[in-house]
Design an enzyme around this catalytic site. Structure first.
Site, short mmCIF file in Angstrom:
data_model
loop_
_atom_site.label_atom_id
_atom_site.label_comp_id
_atom_site.label_asym_id
_atom_site.label_seq_id
_atom_site.Cartn_x
_atom_site.Cartn_y
_atom_site.Cartn_z
CE1 TYR A 55 -3.20 -2.98 0.73
CE2 TYR A 55 -4.56 -1.01 0.82
CZ TYR A 55 -4.45 -2.38 0.69
OH TYR A 55 -5.57 -3.14 0.52
CE LYS A 62 2.89 -18.47 -0.81
NZ LYS A 62 2.08 -19.70 -0.79
CG ASP A 105 -0.93 -20.60 0.58
OD1 ASP A 105 -0.41 -20.44 1.71
OD2 ASP A 105 -0.37 -21.24 -0.33
CG ASP A 144 -7.67 -5.30 1.43
OD1 ASP A 144 -8.65 -4.79 2.00
OD2 ASP A 144 -7.60 -5.48 0.20
CG ASP A 167 -13.10 -8.01 1.89
OD1 ASP A 167 -13.03 -7.11 2.76
OD2 ASP A 167 -13.48 -7.79 0.72
C1 IPM Z 1 -10.42 -1.72 3.30
C2 IPM Z 1 -10.64 -1.30 1.89
C3 IPM Z 1 -9.54 -0.35 1.47
C4 IPM Z 1 -8.23 -1.09 1.60
C5 IPM Z 1 -9.70 0.22 0.05
C6 IPM Z 1 -11.02 0.90 -0.14
C7 IPM Z 1 -8.55 1.13 -0.31
O1 IPM Z 1 -10.73 -2.41 1.05
O2 IPM Z 1 -10.43 -0.85 4.19
O3 IPM Z 1 -10.21 -2.92 3.54
O4 IPM Z 1 -7.81 -1.78 0.66
O5 IPM Z 1 -7.60 -0.96 2.65
MN MN Z 2 -10.58 -4.30 2.06
#
Ligand code: IPM
Ligand code: MN
Length: 322
Positions: free
Chosen positions: A119, A169, A202, A226, A230
């Site tokens: 990032y 990793k 993974d 990140d 999710d």
């Molecule tokens: C999150 C989001 C952000 C990230 C994006 C929107 C830049 O996906 O906060 O997880 O990748 O950090």
């Molecule tokens: Mn995210």
């Protein structure tokens, strides 16, 4: 004294879920002195503003920032993400991305390093658009940045079930992985009460789905974190329930749901405000209002019983507080 909070509703469902979060906080009796900032893709399309340095300077005087979601399909990818969200995280040095999850019968936390890795924006392109195009995108890992994230995670693990897993990793990313692994092992010596584990990212994806109970606290880099969070949201009731704290302990910090602006459901009442409400609870913890935060979390237990439109769910949570 009311707490000074900057609110960025943002785009899409962002303002809808933030309104419910503020409604629920008000119902706890905690007093916020709120300043709204009109930022996000819609503002950018109107006058070109993404986020200026003067605004960031104002934010340093606040106690917290509360954000909905930013980003809109009409704006090219990266403009708002890098210019607003990542600028907030980087300029305010919000180095901990704290994401708690509640899977059936089990809760765990992912600590994602929030200022470095892929990032950081290292890289560039050469001969763009030609057949000889090159693009590089490096991952920046500093001992300082890795160590403060790892230390925070050990400290947290020590206050919980005393188990911390490093996810990386190391078998392929041998340079960055080596720095992470050595730092992790060295800091571990200061926390003899915390048991440690290591998973490749993974494999961690499999365990998140099949055996999340093996985790208490997970620490990982920015990009792995990140993706993994999710997945964490998906396996623990859905992304509509997952909150985030972007922390610089002791300084102004930012609270937002994991989910995005979901422009496809804006205005339908389908947005689940629970993630934003729980992010508000994390903000109250940061503001020293842990009792109110705990009451909100209890009111959000059994989220399957919270049904209806966005604002009906907000009303129901607020009603459970009284
Ligand atoms: C999150 C989001 C952000 C990230 C994006 C929107 C830049 O996906 O906060 O997880 O990748 O950090
Ligand atoms: Mn995210």
């Amino acid at each position: 004294m009311p707490h000074r909070v900057g609110v960025i509703g943002g785009d899409g469902i962002g303002p809808e879920v933030v309104a419910e979060g503020l409604k629920v906080i008000a119902a706890t009796g905690v007093n916020l002195d709120v300043v709204h900032y009109d930022l996000g893709g819609a503002r950018y399309l109107r006058d070109g503003t993404v986020l200026d340095d003067a605004t960031v300077e104002q934010w340093r005087q606040l106690d917290a920032l509360y954000m909905g979601a930013v980003g809109t399909p009409e704006v090219a990818p990266g403009v708002i993400e890098r210019g607003l969200l990542l600028k907030m995280r980087f300029d305010l040095d919000l180095y901990i991305n704290f994401r708690p999850f509640t899977a059936p019968g089990h809760d765990f936390v992912v600590i994602r390093e929030n200022t470095e890795g892929s990032y950081a924006g290292e890289g560039g392109t050469l001969r763009r658009g030609t057949s000889h195009e090159i693009a590089t995108q490096g991952s920046v890992n500093t001992r300082y940045g890795v160590e403060r994230a790892v230390r925070y995670a050990f400290e947290l693990a020590s206050s919980r079930r005393k188990h911390l897993t490093l996810v990386h990793k190391t078998n392929v990313l041998t340079f960055a992985g080596d720095l992470w692994e050595r730092t992790f092992n060295e800091v571990a010596e200061d926390y003899s009460d915390v048991a440690t584990a290591y998973n490749h990212v993974d494999a961690a994806c499999i365990y998140f789905v099949e055996d999340p109970a093996r985790y208490d606290v997970v620490v990982t880099d920015n990009l792995f974190g990140d993706i993994l969070t999710d997945l964490g949201g998906a396996v623990s009731g859905g992304i509509g329930l997952a909150p985030t704290a972007n922390l610089h302990p002791g300084r102004v910090s930012m609270f937002e749901p994991v989910h995005g602006s979901a422009p496809d459901i804006v205005g339908t009442g389908l947005a689940n405000p629970v993630a934003a409400v729980l992010s508000g609870a994390m903000m109250l913890d940061h503001l020293g209002e842990s009792d109110a935060a705990e009451r909100i979390r209890r009111a959000c237990e059994q989220p399957e019983t919270l049904t209806g439109t966005t604002s009906e769910i907000g009303d129901a949570i607020a009603a459970r507080l009284r």
